[in-house]
Design a protein around this motif. Structure first.
Motif, PDB file in Angstrom:
ATOM      1  N   SER A 208       2.939  -6.475  -0.695  1.00  0.00           N
ATOM      2  CA  SER A 208       2.088  -6.705  -1.866  1.00  0.00           C
ATOM      3  C   SER A 208       1.404  -8.069  -1.809  1.00  0.00           C
ATOM      4  O   SER A 208       0.232  -8.206  -2.157  1.00  0.00           O
ATOM      5  CB  SER A 208       2.931  -6.584  -3.139  1.00  0.00           C
ATOM      6  N   LEU A 209       2.144  -9.091  -1.328  1.00  0.00           N
ATOM      7  CA  LEU A 209       1.548 -10.415  -1.196  1.00  0.00           C
ATOM      8  C   LEU A 209       0.446 -10.435  -0.151  1.00  0.00           C
ATOM      9  O   LEU A 209      -0.495 -11.232  -0.241  1.00  0.00           O
ATOM     10  CB  LEU A 209       2.621 -11.446  -0.840  1.00  0.00           C
ATOM     11  N   ASP A 210       0.560  -9.561   0.854  1.00  0.00           N
ATOM     12  CA  ASP A 210      -0.478  -9.472   1.883  1.00  0.00           C
ATOM     13  C   ASP A 210      -1.676  -8.642   1.432  1.00  0.00           C
ATOM     14  O   ASP A 210      -2.624  -8.457   2.208  1.00  0.00           O
ATOM     15  CB  ASP A 210       0.107  -8.867   3.161  1.00  0.00           C
ATOM     16  N   GLY A 211      -1.605  -8.115   0.229  1.00  0.00           N
ATOM     17  CA  GLY A 211      -2.749  -7.371  -0.300  1.00  0.00           C
ATOM     18  C   GLY A 211      -2.684  -5.880  -0.093  1.00  0.00           C
ATOM     19  O   GLY A 211      -3.684  -5.194  -0.330  1.00  0.00           O
ATOM     20  N   ALA A 212      -1.535  -5.346   0.314  1.00  0.00           N
ATOM     21  CA  ALA A 212      -1.411  -3.905   0.546  1.00  0.00           C
ATOM     22  C   ALA A 212      -1.227  -3.183  -0.788  1.00  0.00           C
ATOM     23  O   ALA A 212      -0.404  -3.579  -1.614  1.00  0.00           O
ATOM     24  CB  ALA A 212      -0.224  -3.609   1.464  1.00  0.00           C
ATOM     25  N   GLY A 213      -1.978  -2.114  -0.986  1.00  0.00           N
ATOM     26  CA  GLY A 213      -1.838  -1.304  -2.179  1.00  0.00           C
ATOM     27  C   GLY A 213      -0.684  -0.331  -2.053  1.00  0.00           C
ATOM     28  O   GLY A 213       0.055  -0.321  -1.059  1.00  0.00           O
ATOM     29  N   LYS A 214      -0.532   0.534  -3.056  1.00  0.00           N
ATOM     30  CA  LYS A 214       0.584   1.482  -3.065  1.00  0.00           C
ATOM     31  C   LYS A 214       0.495   2.474  -1.915  1.00  0.00           C
ATOM     32  O   LYS A 214       1.505   2.804  -1.292  1.00  0.00           O
ATOM     33  CB  LYS A 214       0.608   2.224  -4.411  1.00  0.00           C
ATOM     34  N   ILE A 215      -0.717   2.949  -1.643  1.00  0.00           N
ATOM     35  CA  ILE A 215      -0.867   3.916  -0.551  1.00  0.00           C
ATOM     36  C   ILE A 215      -0.567   3.260   0.791  1.00  0.00           C
ATOM     37  O   ILE A 215       0.134   3.841   1.643  1.00  0.00           O
ATOM     38  CB  ILE A 215      -2.282   4.515  -0.566  1.00  0.00           C
ATOM     39  N   ARG A 216      -1.077   2.055   1.004  1.00  0.00           N
ATOM     40  CA  ARG A 216      -0.826   1.345   2.260  1.00  0.00           C
ATOM     41  C   ARG A 216       0.668   1.024   2.392  1.00  0.00           C
ATOM     42  O   ARG A 216       1.232   1.105   3.490  1.00  0.00           O
ATOM     43  CB  ARG A 216      -1.655   0.063   2.298  1.00  0.00           C
ATOM     44  N   GLN A 217       1.324   0.673   1.286  1.00  0.00           N
ATOM     45  CA  GLN A 217       2.763   0.397   1.327  1.00  0.00           C
ATOM     46  C   GLN A 217       3.548   1.655   1.689  1.00  0.00           C
ATOM     47  O   GLN A 217       4.548   1.585   2.409  1.00  0.00           O
ATOM     48  CB  GLN A 217       3.234  -0.131  -0.033  1.00  0.00           C
ATOM     49  N   SER A 220       2.888   2.211   5.510  1.00  0.00           N
ATOM     50  CA  SER A 220       3.268   1.096   6.372  1.00  0.00           C
ATOM     51  C   SER A 220       4.702   0.629   6.171  1.00  0.00           C
ATOM     52  O   SER A 220       5.267  -0.019   7.053  1.00  0.00           O
ATOM     53  CB  SER A 220       2.323  -0.096   6.148  1.00  0.00           C
ATOM     54  N   VAL A 221       5.292   0.953   5.028  1.00  0.00           N
ATOM     55  CA  VAL A 221       6.658   0.509   4.749  1.00  0.00           C
ATOM     56  C   VAL A 221       7.587   1.702   4.539  1.00  0.00           C
ATOM     57  O   VAL A 221       8.601   1.849   5.232  1.00  0.00           O
ATOM     58  CB  VAL A 221       6.699  -0.422   3.515  1.00  0.00           C
ATOM     59  N   THR A 222       7.236   2.563   3.590  1.00  0.00           N
ATOM     60  CA  THR A 222       8.146   3.655   3.221  1.00  0.00           C
ATOM     61  C   THR A 222       8.357   4.631   4.365  1.00  0.00           C
ATOM     62  O   THR A 222       9.496   4.958   4.716  1.00  0.00           O
ATOM     63  CB  THR A 222       7.595   4.396   1.988  1.00  0.00           C
TER      64      THR A 222
END
Length: 329
Positions: A208-217, A220-222
């Protein structure tokens, strides 16, 4: 004299007791796991090997047993059109069921992972269908899919759509079976939910601090952190797709026009309708080989998309030649 005898007896007892304890102490773990070993040998490995043996025999339930070698397998591939029909129906069902099963279970797990009031009630509600027996589930869906008084067609009629006779239409019967099978995926939902609970929140905060939105998270994360869980659920879904029997047996009986004639039903009828136990065993072992092959391919592909915590995948270094000297890129 008495004191000397008591000391000698005490020394003998002291030397004997640890030895006896060591002997029984070494056997104690095996005594604890013996029930499982016995059950595995008698109820799993034994029937498995016996089914492999009888697959090489003409083995009716009542009558003479004859050794025919690979005759059952040859007849299955060359003389039985129902084999190819049931296999094709099962592959179509698996192609629809497996991805939808994972998507629905993951979507429900993400919704239930939110910190909102009443989440526990919804978790229970979504999990309850998975504990309903297959017969009760078939009765429910026979009422939902009925072309005359079904609740699904009733709701469709409200919006001006005339629903088909789901279970008696060759175009929709397999789709109806897929939807009915998705109803009981509460266990897979809980597995995904446990995987989501294990993802550190720090990763989302950093993204989130890098500017990633929910879809990108999510992508890229989930998904990367949840990939081992996806692998497990993918394999179990493939196995469940090839074992589908109860709903088709009770809802359609394989119809209409063999549109829902699954491979498990084909195998079941060979054994308990036509009493060809050896032939049915050959069918079962071929299904085992199919599932084993698909599982192997999934595991091989997992090297490219499954990531474990603390693991870093690196691309191999390529050697570049420039000016006659080797350089590393």
């Amino acid at each position: 004299m008495a004191q000397t005898y008591s000391q000698t007896a005490g020394n003998n007892a002291a030397s004997f007791t640890p030895r006896r304890k060591r002997r029984w102490g070494g056997a104690a773990p095996y005594l604890f796991i013996f029930p499982w070993i016995f059950g595995f040998l008698v109820f799993t490995l034994g029937p498995l090997l016996f089914s492999l043996i009888i697959s090489f025999f003409d083995w009716p339930i009542v009558g003479q047993v004859h050794f025919i070698g690979l005759g059952n397998y040859k007849s299955m591939f060359t003389d039985d059109p129902l084999f190819w029909k049931s296999l094709g129906v099962t592959l179509k069902f698996a192609a629809l069921f497996v991805p939808f099963n994972i998507i629905v279970a993951l979507g429900l797990a993400i919704l239930l992972n939110q910190n909102t009031r009443g989440t526990a009630i919804f978790r229970t509600a979504f999990y309850l269908p998975s504990v309903i027996s297959g017969v009760a589930l078939a009765m429910i869906w026979s009422w939902v899919y009925s072309g005359d008084y079904g609740i699904l067609n009733y709701f469709l009629s409200i919006i001006g759509v005339q629903g088909p006779d789901w279970l008696n239409d060759t175009k929709w019967s397999l789709v109806a079976m897929v939807v009915a099978s998705l109803w009981g995926q509460g266990s897979m939902m809980l597995v995904f939910l446990a995987g989501l609970k294990g993802i550190p929140k720090d990763l989302y905060e950093s993204a989130s601090l890098d500017g990633a939105g929910k879809i990108r998270q999510f992508f890229s994360v989930t998904v990367p952190m949840l990939s081992p869980t996806i692998l497990f659920n993918l394999i179990t879904s493939i196995i469940a797709a090839f074992q589908q029997l109860t709903l088709a047996l009770l809802l359609t009986g394989g119809g209409p026009m063999k549109a829902t004639y699954f491979y498990a039903m084909y195998m079941y009828e060979n054994a308990f309708k036509y009493y060809k136990m050896g032939y049915s065993a050959a069918n079962a072992w071929f299904m085992f080989l199919i599932v084993l092959t698909l599982t192997f391919l999934v595991f091989k592909s997992s090297e490219a998309w499954v990531f474990y915590e603390g693991e870093m995948k690196r691309k191999p270094l390529k050697k570049m030649k420039a000016g006659g000297k080797g350089k590393t890129a």
